[in-house]
Motif scaffolding. Structure first.
Motif, short mmCIF file in Angstrom:
data_model
loop_
_atom_site.label_atom_id
_atom_site.label_comp_id
_atom_site.label_asym_id
_atom_site.label_seq_id
_atom_site.Cartn_x
_atom_site.Cartn_y
_atom_site.Cartn_z
N TRP A 29 51.28 7.02 32.31
CA TRP A 29 52.55 7.52 32.85
C TRP A 29 53.28 6.48 33.67
O TRP A 29 54.51 6.46 33.71
CB TRP A 29 52.33 8.82 33.61
N SER A 33 56.96 5.28 32.46
CA SER A 33 58.07 5.36 33.40
C SER A 33 58.75 4.01 33.60
O SER A 33 59.95 3.94 33.86
CB SER A 33 57.57 5.90 34.73
N PRO A 112 52.44 15.07 25.52
CA PRO A 112 53.67 14.86 26.30
C PRO A 112 54.43 13.59 25.91
O PRO A 112 55.65 13.51 26.08
CB PRO A 112 53.17 14.78 27.74
N LEU A 115 57.27 14.23 23.63
CA LEU A 115 58.50 14.64 24.30
C LEU A 115 59.26 13.42 24.83
O LEU A 115 60.49 13.37 24.75
CB LEU A 115 58.18 15.61 25.44
N VAL A 116 58.53 12.45 25.35
CA VAL A 116 59.16 11.21 25.82
C VAL A 116 59.80 10.47 24.65
O VAL A 116 60.92 9.98 24.75
CB VAL A 116 58.12 10.32 26.55
N ASN A 119 62.96 12.26 23.59
CA ASN A 119 64.03 11.99 24.54
C ASN A 119 64.60 10.58 24.33
O ASN A 119 65.81 10.38 24.38
CB ASN A 119 63.53 12.16 25.97
N ALA A 147 63.96 11.78 33.15
CA ALA A 147 63.37 12.78 32.25
C ALA A 147 61.91 12.45 31.96
O ALA A 147 61.05 13.34 31.94
CB ALA A 147 64.17 12.88 30.96
N THR A 148 61.61 11.17 31.75
CA THR A 148 60.23 10.75 31.51
C THR A 148 59.36 11.05 32.72
O THR A 148 58.22 11.53 32.58
CB THR A 148 60.18 9.24 31.20
N ILE A 151 58.75 14.86 32.85
CA ILE A 151 57.75 15.22 31.83
C ILE A 151 56.37 14.77 32.31
O ILE A 151 55.38 15.51 32.18
CB ILE A 151 58.10 14.59 30.47
N PHE A 154 54.90 17.12 35.05
CA PHE A 154 54.36 18.36 34.49
C PHE A 154 53.10 18.10 33.67
O PHE A 154 52.15 18.88 33.72
CB PHE A 154 55.41 19.09 33.65
N ALA A 155 53.09 16.99 32.94
CA ALA A 155 51.90 16.66 32.13
C ALA A 155 50.70 16.38 33.03
O ALA A 155 49.59 16.85 32.74
CB ALA A 155 52.20 15.45 31.24
#
Length: 174
Positions: A29, A33, A112, A115-116, A119, A147-148, A151, A154-155
Motif C-alpha cells: 500500500w 500510494s 483491492p 479497484l486501484v 481507478n 482514492a488509492t 481504498i 479500507f483494505a
C-alpha cells in the motif's frame, strides 16, 4: 531437523500470524500510494513547486503512462478481466469456502489492487480526453492518489480485522 523443517519453522505458513505478511501489506500500500498511474508522486510535487524541467518530465511521463495503460486495456482488457475473475473466484472459493488461510491472505492482498487499477484506468481515460496541463494533471493524480489511499485504508482495516479474527479463532480452537 532437516533444512525443509527449518525453513517452514522460520516462515510460518499461517499467513495472518506471520510478520512478513503484514510487512508485505504495508509495502504494497505504501508503494501503490507513491506510484500513482506509474508516476512517482514526488515528481508531481516537484513539478508543482519548481516547474521547468520537472513540469516537462511530469507531463511526458503522464502522457506515456496514460497511452500505455489505455493501449493495454484496449488490446487485452477482456482477457485480463477474464483471468482476474478466474483467479479471484478461485482464491475466494479456496479461501472462504474451503478455509485455506493462504488463499484468504492472497485474496485480501490482491483484490483491492483491482479497484486501484480500475481507478487508474478511469483517470487515464479522463486525461486522454483533455489537454495535458500541469494543473489538470496534478489535480487528476492527486485525486487518484487520494482514492488509492482511501481504498488502502479500507483494505488494511478489513484485512487486519479478518486476520485478528483468524488468529483468535485458531488460537482458541488450536
Amino acid at each position: 531437523m532437516d533444512w525443509y523443517s527449518s525453513i517452514f519453522e522460520l516462515i510460518d505458513m499461517r499467513s495472518f500470524s506471520n510478520l512478513w505478511y503484514w510487512i508485505a501489506l504495508a509495502v504494497l500500500w505504501s508503494t501503490a500510494s507513491h506510484w500513482v498511474m506509474g508516476v512517482p508522486y514526488d515528481l508531481v510535487v516537484r513539478a508543482r513547486r519548481v516547474g521547468g524541467q520537472a513540469e516537462t518530465d511530469l507531463l511526458d511521463i503522464v502522457r506515456i503512462n496514460t497511452n500505455r495503460i489505455l493501449y493495454i486495456a484496449d488490446v487485452s482488457g477482456v482477457v485480463i478481466l477474464a483471468l482476474c475473475c478466474f483467479l479471484f473466484a478461485g482464491l475466494a472459493t479456496l479461501g472462504f469456502y474451503y478455509q485455506v488461510e493462504f488463499a484468504q491472505a492472497v485474496f485480501l492482498l490482491l483484490f483491492p489492487m483491482v479497484l486501484v487499477g480500475a481507478n487508474s484506468l478511469r483517470v487515464a481515460r479522463n486525461l486522454r480526453r483533455q489537454e495535458l496541463s500541469i494543473e489538470a494533471v496534478s489535480k487528476a493524480l492527486h485525486r487518484c492518489r487520494l482514492a488509492t489511499q482511501v481504498i488502502g485504508m479500507f483494505a488494511i482495516l478489513v484485512t487486519s480485522m479478518w486476520g485478528m479474527y483468524q488468529n483468535l479463532s485458531i488460537g482458541v480452537l488450536g
